[in-house]
Scaffold this motif. Structure first.
Motif, PDB file in Angstrom:
ATOM      1  N   ALA A  46       0.834  -1.207   0.000  1.00  0.00           N
ATOM      2  CA  ALA A  46       0.000   0.000   0.000  1.00  0.00           C
ATOM      3  C   ALA A  46       0.866   1.253   0.000  1.00  0.00           C
ATOM      4  CB  ALA A  46      -0.926  -0.007   1.215  1.00  0.00           C
ATOM      5  N   GLY A  47       1.880   1.275   0.853  1.00  0.00           N
ATOM      6  CA  GLY A  47       2.724   2.461   0.950  1.00  0.00           C
ATOM      7  C   GLY A  47       3.519   2.731  -0.302  1.00  0.00           C
ATOM      8  N   TYR A  48       4.157   1.702  -0.853  1.00  0.00           N
ATOM      9  CA  TYR A  48       4.987   1.899  -2.045  1.00  0.00           C
ATOM     10  C   TYR A  48       4.136   2.285  -3.252  1.00  0.00           C
ATOM     11  CZ  TYR A  48       8.716  -0.446   0.618  1.00  0.00           C
ATOM     12  OH  TYR A  48       9.648  -0.790   1.561  1.00  0.00           O
ATOM     13  N   GLN A  49       2.968   1.669  -3.375  1.00  0.00           N
ATOM     14  CA  GLN A  49       2.097   2.017  -4.502  1.00  0.00           C
ATOM     15  C   GLN A  49       1.579   3.448  -4.370  1.00  0.00           C
ATOM     16  OE1 GLN A  49      -0.914  -1.056  -4.653  1.00  0.00           O
ATOM     17  NE2 GLN A  49       0.364  -2.403  -5.913  1.00  0.00           N
ATOM     18  N   ASP A  50       1.285   3.874  -3.155  1.00  0.00           N
ATOM     19  CA  ASP A  50       0.826   5.252  -2.947  1.00  0.00           C
ATOM     20  C   ASP A  50       1.880   6.251  -3.413  1.00  0.00           C
ATOM     21  OD1 ASP A  50      -1.549   4.408  -1.891  1.00  0.00           O
ATOM     22  OD2 ASP A  50      -0.955   4.672   0.206  1.00  0.00           O
ATOM     23  N   VAL A  51       3.134   5.997  -3.051  1.00  0.00           N
ATOM     24  CA  VAL A  51       4.206   6.920  -3.421  1.00  0.00           C
ATOM     25  C   VAL A  51       4.342   7.011  -4.931  1.00  0.00           C
ATOM     26  CG1 VAL A  51       6.673   7.395  -3.279  1.00  0.00           C
ATOM     27  CG2 VAL A  51       5.468   6.573  -1.268  1.00  0.00           C
TER      28      VAL A  51
END
Length: 528
Positions: A46-51
């Protein structure tokens, strides 16, 4: 990904777009404290895709993931994570214990899986890492990751994120501001139109018991948790009050509380409104205070002062709607970033609430983000005279995205631009009337104002300076150096401007031409 709304937070925090994730409260309650690689993988995906989806600049995931792992390695000096020849090594005490194939630089899922696995491997050999709880590891990885981005991108764990959401959206509570003291909980202020006020609590009351538990010895967090609760539930407090011989009990029914951000006072028939931040009730409350001033002062009302000094920001849609209270037509603000949906244009749509009455806005070096949007919009439309010093210069938009653990990842999404077109980031808003040299000498200041010495022209304020031109920005900001004071001199100058029509007319100048294209978006950004 579905976005809900933009918000602007603090100078230390951010201008923000809030998004909801799919995690439920049931999942949150069932999450174990110990590190679980499968749960961690979902977090990192979730975090990496958001960035990669929304960050202002194009970034590669491998750099972020390695920065996060290097932060984890700081938990134990013997632990190392390194990338060499396409392999990520997990080392401990100079010995390599695992080699993991590195995914492609932009493979978010692959790097999320590797991050979770590398931490799991590290826990096998590092006692310190093995004892670390899941939430602590999430925070460490994301703190390391966002450190590679910019000063306004950040991670908030689920407890901090819960407080952030309460500040933005409100919570079930009684409506008081408190200070924890040795003998109990002091009520610094009782908010208007809240259960606490309705129940009869007063400023400076001392709460000595909450729900049968002694308040003495409770810390701030315990007090907040005790006073907050489901809307409609009740809490009993025991209160000690000056001039009352013995403590007495009050039962208070909790309601939805949104922290107050607007206060009003009347000075010489001028309505002075202090706006401390922008949450979901700010526009409504400011409108109510303006109407209250008109009722109380009637035809004697001479004008308005909007005090934005030390205002760190808040919700973007509230900044837009506050500016819209005073501006009948024209551009209010625009935002621009890498993501296609970051290009947004906000236009005035309401009638001017204060009419022809003079309006002065006060700013200082701690006026930031959402408050800078309001100041720039009122200044560029020549609806108000802006008085004070150069503002903070926090001109980036952040998006807040909820993660599977109910934490939040705040990422810089766009930059915002004043109606006349200049980007506010790093340069801030220069006032029309500069009072950077706060001597406290009102007569001397007014003499300088009447001579034109303190006035900055619109052509100077709106000079085209690139946000990466350090020398140009420094020269521009030096015209009215940042000042943190929020003393009464600014208010007194504002009063003189309002009470002297000629002085006000000279300070406000002529309207600035602004763009009128684009669409008005009610709740900021709604990408599909």
């Amino acid at each position: 990904m579905s976005f809900r709304r933009l918000a602007i937070s603090t100078a230390a925090a951010s201008l923000t777009l809030v998004a909801l994730g799919a995690c439920t409260m049931q999942e949150l309650r069932s999450e174990p404290a110990a590190y679980d690689p499968a749960r961690a993988e979902r977090m990192f995906i979730a975090g990496y895709q958001d960035v990669t989806a929304v960050y202002l600049e194009d970034v590669e995931v491998d750099d972020l993931a390695l920065a996060g792992l290097k932060a984890v390695a700081q938990i134990d000096p013997e632990l190392k994570f390194d990338l060499t020849d396409g392999l990520v090594s997990v080392g401990y005490a100079e010995t390599v214990h695992a080699l993991l194939p590195a995914p492609a630089p932009r493979d978010s899922t692959g790097w999320a899986r590797l991050t979770a696995t590398a931490i799991e491997e590290g826990q096998r050999v590092s006692p310190a890492l093995g004892d670390s709880l899941a939430e602590d590891l999430y925070e460490t990885v994301f703190d390391g990751m966002v450190a590679e981005l910019d000063a306004y991108s950040r991670y908030a764990g689920r407890e901090e994120a819960r407080e952030n959401r309460a500040s933005r959206d409100g919570f079930g509570g009684i409506g008081v501001r408190i200070r924890v003291e040795e003998e109990g909980v002091r009520l610094v202020s009782v908010m208007e139109r809240t259960p606490a006020e309705a129940a009869g609590l007063r400023d400076q009351d001392l709460i000595v018991e909450i729900a049968g538990k002694l308040a003495a010895g409770m810390d701030q967090r315990d007090v907040v948790r005790a006073l907050r609760g489901p809307i409609g539930s009740s809490v009993r407090v025991s209160v000690r009050r000056d001039q009352v011989p013995a403590p007495f009990d009050i039962d208070i029914r909790r309601d939805h509380i949104v922290p107050q951000t607007v206060t009003y006072r009347s000075v010489n028939d001028v309505a002075v409104m202090r706006v401390a931040g922008f949450n979901q009730s700010t526009t409504r409350t400011l409108r109510q205070k303006i109407m209250q001033a008109e009722r109380e002062l009637g035809d004697d009302l001479r004008g308005f002062v909007i005090d934005l000094r030390d205002n760190p920001g808040g919700l973007l849609d509230q900044a837009v709607s506050v500016a819209d209270l005073f501006i009948a037509n024209g551009r209010l603000v625009s935002t621009h970033g890498r993501h296609p949906d970051s290009h947004q244009y906000f236009e005035a749509r309401r009638d001017d609430l204060v009419g022809q009455r003079p309006l002065v806005v006060l700013i200082n070096g701690n006026t930031a983000s959402a408050s800078e949007i309001v100041a720039a919009a009122l200044q560029d439309s020549r609806k108000a005279v802006v008085v004070g010093s150069n503002s903070f210069g926090k001109g980036t938009v952040q998006t807040v995205l909820r993660l599977p653990n109910e934490g939040e990842l705040t990422l810089t999404w766009a930059r915002f631009h004043a109606p006349s077109g200049y980007a506010l980031h790093r340069r801030g808003v220069l006032p029309d009337v500069c009072i950077a040299d706060d001597t406290g000498d009102l007569p001397a200041t007014l003499t300088r104002l009447r001579s034109g010495e303190l006035t900055i022209s619109s052509l100077t304020r709106q000079a085209p300076v690139d946000i990466d031109d350090d020398a140009g920005l420094q020269q521009l900001r030096a015209l009215c150096p940042t000042r943190d004071s929020d003393g009464e001199l600014d208010v007194e100058v504002a009063m003189q401007l309002i009470l002297d029509p000629g002085l006000y007319a000279n300070a406000i100048g002529s309207p600035v031409t602004t763009a009128n294209t684009g669409t008005r978006v009610n709740e900021a950004v709604r990408p599909h």
